[in-house]
Write a protein that holds these residues in place. Structure first.
Motif, PDB file in Angstrom:
ATOM      1  N   SER A 113       0.838  -1.204   0.000  1.00 29.67           N
ATOM      2  CA  SER A 113       0.000   0.000   0.000  1.00 29.67           C
ATOM      3  C   SER A 113       0.870   1.251   0.000  1.00 29.67           C
ATOM      4  O   SER A 113       0.558   2.240  -0.669  1.00 29.67           O
ATOM      5  N   LEU A 114       1.986   1.213   0.745  1.00 29.45           N
ATOM      6  CA  LEU A 114       2.913   2.346   0.745  1.00 29.45           C
ATOM      7  C   LEU A 114       3.417   2.622  -0.662  1.00 29.45           C
ATOM      8  O   LEU A 114       3.530   3.780  -1.090  1.00 29.45           O
ATOM      9  N   GLY A 115       3.706   1.554  -1.410  1.00 23.36           N
ATOM     10  CA  GLY A 115       4.186   1.719  -2.780  1.00 23.36           C
ATOM     11  C   GLY A 115       3.222   2.489  -3.646  1.00 23.36           C
ATOM     12  O   GLY A 115       3.625   3.363  -4.435  1.00 23.36           O
ATOM     13  N   TYR A 116       1.938   2.226  -3.495  1.00 22.53           N
ATOM     14  CA  TYR A 116       0.954   2.909  -4.334  1.00 22.53           C
ATOM     15  C   TYR A 116       0.600   4.291  -3.818  1.00 22.53           C
ATOM     16  O   TYR A 116       0.081   5.113  -4.573  1.00 22.53           O
ATOM     17  N   PHE A 117       0.898   4.577  -2.540  1.00 16.87           N
ATOM     18  CA  PHE A 117       0.818   5.955  -2.079  1.00 16.87           C
ATOM     19  C   PHE A 117       1.982   6.769  -2.636  1.00 16.87           C
ATOM     20  O   PHE A 117       1.844   7.947  -2.969  1.00 16.87           O
ATOM     21  N   ILE A 118       3.160   6.143  -2.725  1.00 11.16           N
ATOM     22  CA  ILE A 118       4.351   6.824  -3.237  1.00 11.16           C
ATOM     23  C   ILE A 118       4.275   7.015  -4.749  1.00 11.16           C
ATOM     24  O   ILE A 118       4.801   7.991  -5.293  1.00 11.16           O
ATOM     25  N   ASN A 119       3.600   6.125  -5.441  1.00 14.10           N
ATOM     26  CA  ASN A 119       3.628   6.084  -6.900  1.00 14.10           C
ATOM     27  C   ASN A 119       3.380   7.430  -7.590  1.00 14.10           C
ATOM     28  O   ASN A 119       4.113   7.792  -8.515  1.00 14.10           O
ATOM     29  N   PRO A 120       2.356   8.222  -7.192  1.00 12.48           N
ATOM     30  CA  PRO A 120       2.149   9.502  -7.885  1.00 12.48           C
ATOM     31  C   PRO A 120       3.356  10.426  -7.802  1.00 12.48           C
ATOM     32  O   PRO A 120       3.667  11.144  -8.763  1.00 12.48           O
ATOM     33  N   LEU A 139       1.358  14.181  -0.256  1.00  6.78           N
ATOM     34  CA  LEU A 139       0.259  14.084  -1.210  1.00  6.78           C
ATOM     35  C   LEU A 139      -0.746  15.208  -1.007  1.00  6.78           C
ATOM     36  O   LEU A 139      -1.281  15.764  -1.984  1.00  6.78           O
ATOM     37  N   VAL A 140      -1.017  15.566   0.239  1.00 13.53           N
ATOM     38  CA  VAL A 140      -1.937  16.668   0.527  1.00 13.53           C
ATOM     39  C   VAL A 140      -1.374  17.983  -0.008  1.00 13.53           C
ATOM     40  O   VAL A 140      -2.087  18.765  -0.656  1.00 13.53           O
ATOM     41  N   ILE A 141      -0.086  18.227   0.248  1.00  9.09           N
ATOM     42  CA  ILE A 141       0.552  19.448  -0.255  1.00  9.09           C
ATOM     43  C   ILE A 141       0.472  19.516  -1.768  1.00  9.09           C
ATOM     44  O   ILE A 141       0.113  20.545  -2.354  1.00  9.09           O
ATOM     45  N   TYR A 142       0.784  18.384  -2.411  1.00  4.76           N
ATOM     46  CA  TYR A 142       0.780  18.358  -3.878  1.00  4.76           C
ATOM     47  C   TYR A 142      -0.629  18.564  -4.426  1.00  4.76           C
ATOM     48  O   TYR A 142      -0.831  19.292  -5.399  1.00  4.76           O
ATOM     49  N   VAL A 145       9.165  16.210   1.419  1.00  8.47           N
ATOM     50  CA  VAL A 145       8.507  15.602   2.578  1.00  8.47           C
ATOM     51  C   VAL A 145       8.362  14.093   2.371  1.00  8.47           C
ATOM     52  O   VAL A 145       8.571  13.300   3.294  1.00  8.47           O
ATOM     53  N   ALA A 146       7.996  13.695   1.144  1.00 10.09           N
ATOM     54  CA  ALA A 146       7.896  12.263   0.840  1.00 10.09           C
ATOM     55  C   ALA A 146       9.255  11.583   0.992  1.00 10.09           C
ATOM     56  O   ALA A 146       9.347  10.467   1.521  1.00 10.09           O
TER      57      ALA A 146
END
Length: 324
Positions: free
Chosen positions: A120-127, A298-301, A152-153
């Motif tokens: 799941s972490l991988g797909y949060f990082i993906n974008p 992700l929120v910042i982006y 931040v990521a």
């Protein structure tokens, strides 16, 4: 996504003009694709007794069968056949076939070995990986807030690396393979998404058949030896692989990409919930801090993209658009 297994990076071909904000079928199809990818670990867990590469082989074989059956029912087999007369497109699809194979194999292993949280972490990082690919491979420029998001990521990944004693390899492998897959797929011009998927599975098919045949010859093949229920699950793994991709290809053409971007986080969120609440995987404070950094990025982006999207266009751009 793989697994998502190959989930959603397939670019949509341009179709007839559709009002994207009113197309409920497009919204439903896209939502169902992300729901399917989010719940995929539940299905793959049923195949835990089958070696990873056998699961991978059956996914490829039966996905190929189902995708070509779909194209045949729609009278679109010619679209897939024409790709073999386009050397440039075919060479790119050979590369994407290899990338999605890596992605699917790592994802199946992650589920079987109890690393769905990492997946799941991988797909949060993906974008954010896709953003960096644009910077390094396309020389795209990021503004200040986009760089803040990426930084931040990166802090989150470094934190996990230091605390765990090694990088989150599964997450990074999934994010990078899927990011590259989407990047290369977007450069395949003039090929329908479903036809492209059909060609990718055909290109991997000889390897899948060879491996399944080799395992059967060794007497280690699961198919036909673990009961009819397991045989059915292996066959249906192709359907579980192909249907979300077909739904995504249909839906993404009919709704705004900004909406797709927000919806994509449903899949890793469901995977994380499944891992912790249903599979009992640990989710420690160390992981929480790392995830929190990724979520903050992700929120910042997303906020930066929303603000820039609502900003008025320069007068020159408006005049040029009106003149056109």
């Amino acid at each position: 996504m793989s697994g998502s297994g190959g989930k959603g990076s397939a670019p949509a071909t341009v179709g007839p003009a559709v009002n994207p904000r009113l197309d409920r079928r497009g919204l439903l199809a896209t939502g169902l694709s992300f729901l399917s990818w989010g719940l995929l670990p539940l299905y793959l867990k049923l195949l835990a007794s089958v070696p990873v590469f056998q699961v991978m082989g059956h996914r490829v074989i039966w996905a190929c069968v189902f995708v070509f059956a779909w194209l045949g029912l729609r009278g679109q087999l010619g679209a897939a056949g024409r790709v073999f007369r386009q050397p440039q497109a075919l060479s790119k699809l050979l590369l994407t076939a290899g990338l999605i194979s890596v992605n699917w194999a790592v994802y199946v292993w992650a589920v079987a070995d109890g690393h769905v949280v990492d997946a799941s972490l991988g797909y949060f990082i993906n974008p954010l990986v896709s953003v960096m690919l644009g910077v390094f491979l396309l020389s795209e420029k990021l503004n200040r807030w986009q760089w803040v998001a990426v930084s931040v990521a990166a802090v989150g990944v470094i934190w996990l690396t230091v605390q765990l004693g090694h990088p989150p390899w599964a997450a990074l492998a999934l994010a990078i393979s899927f990011g590259l897959y989407g990047f290369v797929r977007k450069t395949v011009a003039g090929v329908d998404s479903v036809a492209a998927l059909a060609i990718e599975t055909v290109l991997i098919l000889p390897f899948a058949l060879a491996w399944i045949g080799f395992e059967a010859w060794r007497g280690q093949g699961a198919f036909g030896h673990q009961g009819p229920a397991m045989d059915a699950l292996l066959v249906l793994s192709g359907l579980v692989t192909a249907v979300p991709l077909v739904l995504f290809a249909y839906g993404v053409r009919r709704i705004p990409l900004s909406t797709v971007g927000l919806m994509q986080y449903a899949a890793p969120t469901l995977q994380l919930i499944t891992a912790v609440l249903l599979f009992g995987e640990p989710f420690t404070h160390v992981q929480l801090i790392g995830f929190a950094c990724i979520w903050a990025a992700l929120v910042i982006y997303a906020i930066d993209g929303f603000v820039r999207g609502r900003a008025p266009k320069p007068a020159a751009s408006v005049q040029a658009a009106e003149a056109a």
